[in-house]
Design a protein around this motif. Structure first.
Motif, PDB file in Angstrom:
ATOM      1  N   SER A   1      52.497 -59.908 -63.010  1.00  0.00           N
ATOM      2  CA  SER A   1      53.022 -60.474 -61.773  1.00  0.00           C
ATOM      3  C   SER A   1      52.694 -61.951 -61.753  1.00  0.00           C
ATOM      4  N   GLY A   2      53.576 -62.728 -61.168  1.00  0.00           N
ATOM      5  CA  GLY A   2      53.352 -64.157 -61.124  1.00  0.00           C
ATOM      6  C   GLY A   2      53.698 -64.851 -62.429  1.00  0.00           C
ATOM      7  N   ARG A   3      54.295 -64.123 -63.325  1.00  0.00           N
ATOM      8  CA  ARG A   3      54.643 -64.697 -64.624  1.00  0.00           C
ATOM      9  C   ARG A   3      55.835 -65.639 -64.469  1.00  0.00           C
ATOM     10  N   THR A   4      55.742 -66.794 -65.130  1.00  0.00           N
ATOM     11  CA  THR A   4      56.858 -67.724 -65.097  1.00  0.00           C
ATOM     12  C   THR A   4      57.767 -67.478 -66.284  1.00  0.00           C
ATOM     13  N   SER A   5      58.978 -67.962 -66.179  1.00  0.00           N
ATOM     14  CA  SER A   5      59.943 -67.764 -67.260  1.00  0.00           C
ATOM     15  C   SER A   5      59.534 -68.519 -68.516  1.00  0.00           C
ATOM     16  N   SER A   6      58.592 -69.439 -68.387  1.00  0.00           N
ATOM     17  CA  SER A   6      58.164 -70.195 -69.556  1.00  0.00           C
ATOM     18  C   SER A   6      57.080 -69.496 -70.354  1.00  0.00           C
ATOM     19  N   SER A   7      56.583 -68.367 -69.838  1.00  0.00           N
ATOM     20  CA  SER A   7      55.547 -67.638 -70.577  1.00  0.00           C
ATOM     21  C   SER A   7      56.093 -67.238 -71.938  1.00  0.00           C
ATOM     22  N   TYR A   8      55.315 -67.461 -72.976  1.00  0.00           N
ATOM     23  CA  TYR A   8      55.807 -67.303 -74.335  1.00  0.00           C
ATOM     24  C   TYR A   8      55.702 -65.884 -74.881  1.00  0.00           C
ATOM     25  N   ALA A   9      54.532 -65.276 -74.719  1.00  0.00           N
ATOM     26  CA  ALA A   9      54.312 -63.986 -75.362  1.00  0.00           C
ATOM     27  C   ALA A   9      53.229 -63.197 -74.645  1.00  0.00           C
ATOM     28  N   MET A  10      53.192 -61.934 -74.978  1.00  0.00           N
ATOM     29  CA  MET A  10      52.102 -61.068 -74.524  1.00  0.00           C
ATOM     30  C   MET A  10      51.409 -60.490 -75.740  1.00  0.00           C
ATOM     31  N   GLY A  11      50.119 -60.380 -75.636  1.00  0.00           N
ATOM     32  CA  GLY A  11      49.355 -59.827 -76.736  1.00  0.00           C
ATOM     33  C   GLY A  11      48.533 -58.633 -76.303  1.00  0.00           C
ATOM     34  N   TRP A  12      48.170 -57.837 -77.274  1.00  0.00           N
ATOM     35  CA  TRP A  12      47.264 -56.703 -77.073  1.00  0.00           C
ATOM     36  C   TRP A  12      46.047 -56.912 -77.958  1.00  0.00           C
ATOM     37  N   PHE A  13      44.891 -56.711 -77.381  1.00  0.00           N
ATOM     38  CA  PHE A  13      43.627 -56.784 -78.095  1.00  0.00           C
ATOM     39  C   PHE A  13      42.810 -55.547 -77.747  1.00  0.00           C
ATOM     40  N   ARG A  14      41.815 -55.297 -78.554  1.00  0.00           N
ATOM     41  CA  ARG A  14      40.895 -54.218 -78.234  1.00  0.00           C
ATOM     42  C   ARG A  14      39.484 -54.638 -78.564  1.00  0.00           C
ATOM     43  N   GLN A  15      38.543 -53.981 -77.920  1.00  0.00           N
ATOM     44  CA  GLN A  15      37.147 -54.361 -78.096  1.00  0.00           C
ATOM     45  C   GLN A  15      36.254 -53.151 -77.926  1.00  0.00           C
ATOM     46  N   THR A  16      35.261 -53.067 -78.804  1.00  0.00           N
ATOM     47  CA  THR A  16      34.215 -52.063 -78.692  1.00  0.00           C
ATOM     48  C   THR A  16      32.892 -52.783 -78.467  1.00  0.00           C
ATOM     49  N   PRO A  17      31.908 -52.092 -77.909  1.00  0.00           N
ATOM     50  CA  PRO A  17      30.626 -52.751 -77.604  1.00  0.00           C
ATOM     51  C   PRO A  17      30.013 -53.416 -78.831  1.00  0.00           C
ATOM     52  N   GLY A  18      29.605 -54.635 -78.649  1.00  0.00           N
ATOM     53  CA  GLY A  18      28.927 -55.363 -79.716  1.00  0.00           C
ATOM     54  C   GLY A  18      29.836 -56.004 -80.735  1.00  0.00           C
ATOM     55  N   LYS A  19      31.138 -55.836 -80.558  1.00  0.00           N
ATOM     56  CA  LYS A  19      32.089 -56.411 -81.511  1.00  0.00           C
ATOM     57  C   LYS A  19      32.996 -57.421 -80.816  1.00  0.00           C
ATOM     58  N   GLU A  20      33.570 -58.289 -81.631  1.00  0.00           N
ATOM     59  CA  GLU A  20      34.509 -59.258 -81.093  1.00  0.00           C
ATOM     60  C   GLU A  20      35.843 -58.588 -80.753  1.00  0.00           C
ATOM     61  N   ARG A  21      36.570 -59.248 -79.875  1.00  0.00           N
ATOM     62  CA  ARG A  21      37.873 -58.736 -79.492  1.00  0.00           C
ATOM     63  C   ARG A  21      38.820 -58.819 -80.700  1.00  0.00           C
ATOM     64  N   GLU A  22      39.492 -57.718 -80.991  1.00  0.00           N
ATOM     65  CA  GLU A  22      40.326 -57.599 -82.181  1.00  0.00           C
ATOM     66  C   GLU A  22      41.803 -57.656 -81.812  1.00  0.00           C
ATOM     67  N   PHE A  23      42.561 -58.438 -82.547  1.00  0.00           N
ATOM     68  CA  PHE A  23      44.004 -58.532 -82.339  1.00  0.00           C
ATOM     69  C   PHE A  23      44.677 -57.219 -82.728  1.00  0.00           C
ATOM     70  N   VAL A  24      45.533 -56.736 -81.839  1.00  0.00           N
ATOM     71  CA  VAL A  24      46.260 -55.498 -82.092  1.00  0.00           C
ATOM     72  C   VAL A  24      47.745 -55.782 -82.306  1.00  0.00           C
ATOM     73  N   ALA A  25      48.358 -56.475 -81.361  1.00  0.00           N
ATOM     74  CA  ALA A  25      49.798 -56.717 -81.448  1.00  0.00           C
ATOM     75  C   ALA A  25      50.176 -57.841 -80.503  1.00  0.00           C
ATOM     76  N   ALA A  26      51.353 -58.403 -80.742  1.00  0.00           N
ATOM     77  CA  ALA A  26      51.895 -59.419 -79.852  1.00  0.00           C
ATOM     78  C   ALA A  26      53.408 -59.335 -79.885  1.00  0.00           C
ATOM     79  N   ILE A  27      54.016 -59.785 -78.792  1.00  0.00           N
ATOM     80  CA  ILE A  27      55.471 -59.784 -78.698  1.00  0.00           C
ATOM     81  C   ILE A  27      55.914 -60.958 -77.842  1.00  0.00           C
ATOM     82  N   THR A  28      56.962 -61.647 -78.273  1.00  0.00           N
ATOM     83  CA  THR A  28      57.491 -62.747 -77.479  1.00  0.00           C
ATOM     84  C   THR A  28      58.425 -62.201 -76.409  1.00  0.00           C
ATOM     85  N   TRP A  29      58.425 -62.875 -75.256  1.00  0.00           N
ATOM     86  CA  TRP A  29      59.333 -62.456 -74.191  1.00  0.00           C
ATOM     87  C   TRP A  29      60.784 -62.725 -74.573  1.00  0.00           C
ATOM     88  N   SER A  30      61.013 -63.814 -75.238  1.00  0.00           N
ATOM     89  CA  SER A  30      62.360 -64.155 -75.665  1.00  0.00           C
ATOM     90  C   SER A  30      62.542 -63.781 -77.125  1.00  0.00           C
TER      91      SER A  30
END
Length: 129
Positions: free
Chosen positions: A25-54
Motif C-alpha cells: 500500500s502506498g506504492r508509487t508507480s515509480s517503484s521498480y521491483a519487489m524482492g523476497w528474502f529469508r532469514q534464520t536466527p544468527g544468519k544474514e538475510r538471504e536473497f530468495v527472489a525478485a521481480i520487476t513491476w514493469s
C-alpha cells in the motif's frame, strides 16, 4: 510511505508447497521491483527472489531456483512467492521488500538487502522432515 504486508506462511511437510503473498500500500508507480528474502536466527538475510513491476523480469537465489516462482499482480499491488518441493532447510522467516530504484546502482543489485527501501514484517515458514 510504502507498507508491505505478507501472508501465507505456516507449517508444511517436506516436499509440500506454500504460496506467500505480499501486498503493498502506498506504492508509487515509480517503484521498480519487489524482492523476497529469508532469514534464520544468527544468519544474514538471504536473497530468495525478485521481480520487476514493469515487465515482470525475475531472478532467483541459487538455493531456490527451479523450486520457487515469483509473480505479480500489478492491479492488486501484490506479489506472490510460490514455493514447491519444500525442504527443511527452507525453514525461515520470509520477508518481502520494495526496491524503489531511484538509484540505478541499486536496481542492478536486487540481491542485496541494502538495495531495498521498505520491508514487510515477515512471515514464518516451517518445513518439517
Amino acid at each position: 510511505q510504502v507498507q508491505l504486508v505478507e501472508s501465507g506462511g505456516g507449517l508444511v511437510q517436506a516436499g509440500g508447497s506454500l504460496r506467500l503473498s505480499c501486498t503493498a500500500s502506498g506504492r508509487t508507480s515509480s517503484s521498480y521491483a519487489m524482492g523476497w528474502f529469508r532469514q534464520t536466527p544468527g544468519k544474514e538475510r538471504e536473497f530468495v527472489a525478485a521481480i520487476t513491476w514493469s515487465g515482470g523480469m525475475t531472478d532467483y537465489g541459487d538455493s531456490v531456483a527451479g523450486r520457487f516462482t515469483t509473480s505479480r499482480d500489478n492491479a492488486k499491488n501484490t506479489v506472490y512467492l510460490q514455493m514447491n518441493s519444500l525442504k527443511p532447510e527452507d525453514t525461515a522467516v520470509y520477508y518481502c521488500a520494495d526496491l524503489a530504484g531511484k538509484e540505478m546502482s541499486k536496481r542492478s543489485r536486487w540481491d542485496l538487502p541494502t538495495s531495498y527501501d521498505y520491508w514487510g514484517q515477515g512471515t514464518q515458514v516451517n518445513v518439517s522432515s
